[in-house]
Design an enzyme around this catalytic site. Structure first.
Site, PDB file in Angstrom:
ATOM      1  N   TYR A 267      -2.828  -4.033  -1.284  1.00  0.00           N
ATOM      2  CA  TYR A 267      -3.670  -4.430  -2.411  1.00  0.00           C
ATOM      3  C   TYR A 267      -3.751  -5.955  -2.521  1.00  0.00           C
ATOM      4  O   TYR A 267      -4.838  -6.525  -2.687  1.00  0.00           O
ATOM      5  CB  TYR A 267      -3.083  -3.847  -3.694  1.00  0.00           C
ATOM      6  CG  TYR A 267      -3.784  -4.273  -4.962  1.00  0.00           C
ATOM      7  CD1 TYR A 267      -5.041  -3.774  -5.297  1.00  0.00           C
ATOM      8  CD2 TYR A 267      -3.172  -5.160  -5.853  1.00  0.00           C
ATOM      9  CE1 TYR A 267      -5.676  -4.161  -6.474  1.00  0.00           C
ATOM     10  CE2 TYR A 267      -3.796  -5.539  -7.025  1.00  0.00           C
ATOM     11  CZ  TYR A 267      -5.044  -5.039  -7.332  1.00  0.00           C
ATOM     12  OH  TYR A 267      -5.676  -5.420  -8.497  1.00  0.00           O
ATOM     13  N   LYS A 271      -7.016  -8.766  -2.580  1.00  0.00           N
ATOM     14  CA  LYS A 271      -7.258  -9.702  -3.683  1.00  0.00           C
ATOM     15  C   LYS A 271      -7.290 -11.150  -3.178  1.00  0.00           C
ATOM     16  O   LYS A 271      -8.042 -11.979  -3.687  1.00  0.00           O
ATOM     17  CB  LYS A 271      -6.191  -9.535  -4.758  1.00  0.00           C
ATOM     18  CG  LYS A 271      -6.158  -8.152  -5.424  1.00  0.00           C
ATOM     19  CD  LYS A 271      -7.389  -7.876  -6.275  1.00  0.00           C
ATOM     20  CE  LYS A 271      -8.455  -7.034  -5.656  1.00  0.00           C
ATOM     21  NZ  LYS A 271      -9.601  -6.759  -6.538  1.00  0.00           N
TER      22      LYS A 271
END
Length: 405
Positions: A267, A271
């Protein structure tokens, strides 16, 4: 910056300002640290600049601590941040048109609802579930009025399906003559490793590449809007979790992208890509002849959403309880989480920044400031998308992902 320790390892989720090393796939869930981002300098004011060095240092430490708390937690904590912005401060948006991905639930609903409250003419919502959109429309009709709900137009769009994403962008351009706001909000949260049908890591395919396809395809319409004297603002929903990206991230090959890093780094890397894309766009578009087209990335803080209350159990069946229940009293609500994106979508006058709640400009991690890394990311993004879509769409493939035009 210190992070909380669990099982003897340093880990953090979403709020951690410290870089984490690649973690094992079985890494336990960690709670966010509650310490300051001392590496983020706070702009001096004339008054501060005249203080003795020791007092100046102490003041900067205090501001960093206040910002860490204000940026990440809900309720009155936001008042501690050095840069304030309230949703009531949004200017009148009469006549403007917006596109919001994932705009029907969570932070996305907070964004959509706020834009409608400030008289935006039309919002195109891109999401997967029609039933969720219907629920959002019903809530808007109840809270704001049926007239506001009628200003929303929904397109079914899974951003990991890049061909469908391009077609939706084309339908939007046929339906409207302008686009003032694009908020790339949809995303896959902290979940386990998966590949899409294109054979690409799902976090990168959705959180980064899908939004690059959408933005690139809509860019001609945004350039047209800006050419008439309007300011066009694009927002990429990033996160302080970008610090979880592995330190050896190079963005040099598909094989590198398709490594199973574990939920947090997987994740976090996506980002990081959101932030690098914003800096790349600022160089290649804003400062290359289109000063009225701005792109910035934002961090929403620690927000009470489906991702933090339900989806977190997918990677962490037991540890997820700490996130879903233990931290719930300290989370921001969906409107507090929407605040930095709304600031970047309606007020900001610069490009390439990273904005944390409510409206605090931060530097981000060292890798998030690496323009060479951004160049490699976008070249790899271009190569992967071109390879897949040229097979699927053939002659209708072309989009200017590298922003050379």
């Amino acid at each position: 910056m210190r992070a909380l320790l669990q099982n003897g390892r340093r880990k953090a989720i979403h709020l951690s300002p410290a870089r984490a090393r690649p973690v094992a796939k079985t890494a336990a869930l960690a709670l966010p640290p509650i310490t300051s981002t001392l590496q983020h300098p706070v702009p001096e004011t004339p008054a501060l600049s005249m203080k003795p060095p020791v007092r100046m240092f102490a003041s900067n430490i205090l501001d960093a601590v206040k910002n860490t708390i204000g940026e990440n937690f809900g309720g009155k904590a936001k008042m501690l941040a050095t840069h304030q912005f309230n949703l009531d401060d949004v200017p009148d948006l009469t006549g403007k048109v917006a596109v919001v991905t994932g705009g029907s639930e969570g932070i996305g609903y907070g964004i959509t609802s706020t834009l409608l409250k400030h008289n935006i003419a039309k919002i195109y919502i891109l999401s997967v579930s029609e039933s969720v959109v219907k629920g959002a429309k019903d809530a808007i009709a109840k809270d704001i009025g049926q007239g506001a709900a009628d200003k929303t137009v929904w397109f079914q769009c899974d951003l990991t399906d890049w061909g469908r994403t391009m077609k939706v962008a084309d339908e939007i351009q046929k339906d409207t003559g302008r686009l003032d706001i694009l908020i790339n909000n949809a995303g896959r949260g902290i979940m386990t490793y998966q590949l899409t049908e294109y054979g690409v890591d799902r976090h990168m395919a959705l959180n980064h590449m899908g939004h690059v396809v959408l933005t690139s395809r809509l860019l001609p319409l945004m350039k047209k809007t800006a050419s008439k004297g309007n300011v066009v603002r694009i927002v990429n929903q990033a996160s302080n979790a970008h610090r979880q990206a592995p330190g050896d991230t190079r963005f040099e090959s598909l094989d590198e992208l398709n490594r199973d890093l574990g939920p947090n780094p997987q994740y976090g890397r996506s980002k990081l890509a959101n932030m690098l894309y914003s800096r790349y766009f600022a160089r290649k578009v804003t400062r290359a002849g289109h000063p009225n087209i701005l792109m910035n990335s934002t961090h929403p803080g620690f927000v009470s959403t489906k991702q933090s209350k339900q989806d977190i159990f997918e990677p962490f069946p037991l540890g997820g309880y700490a996130m879903a229940l233990g931290m719930e009293p300290f989370k921001k609500d969906q409107f507090e989480g929407a605040t930095p994106a709304i600031f970047a979508a309606t007020v900001i006058k610069v490009s390439g920044q990273y904005i944390c709640p409510p409206a605090v400009p931060e530097t981000g991690d060292k890798m998030a400031q690496d323009d060479a890394l951004a160049d490699r990311l976008m070249q790899l993004t271009h190569n992967i998308i071109k390879d897949q879509l040229s097979k699927e769409l053939q002659d209708d493939y072309y989009i200017d992902i590298l922003l050379k035009e």
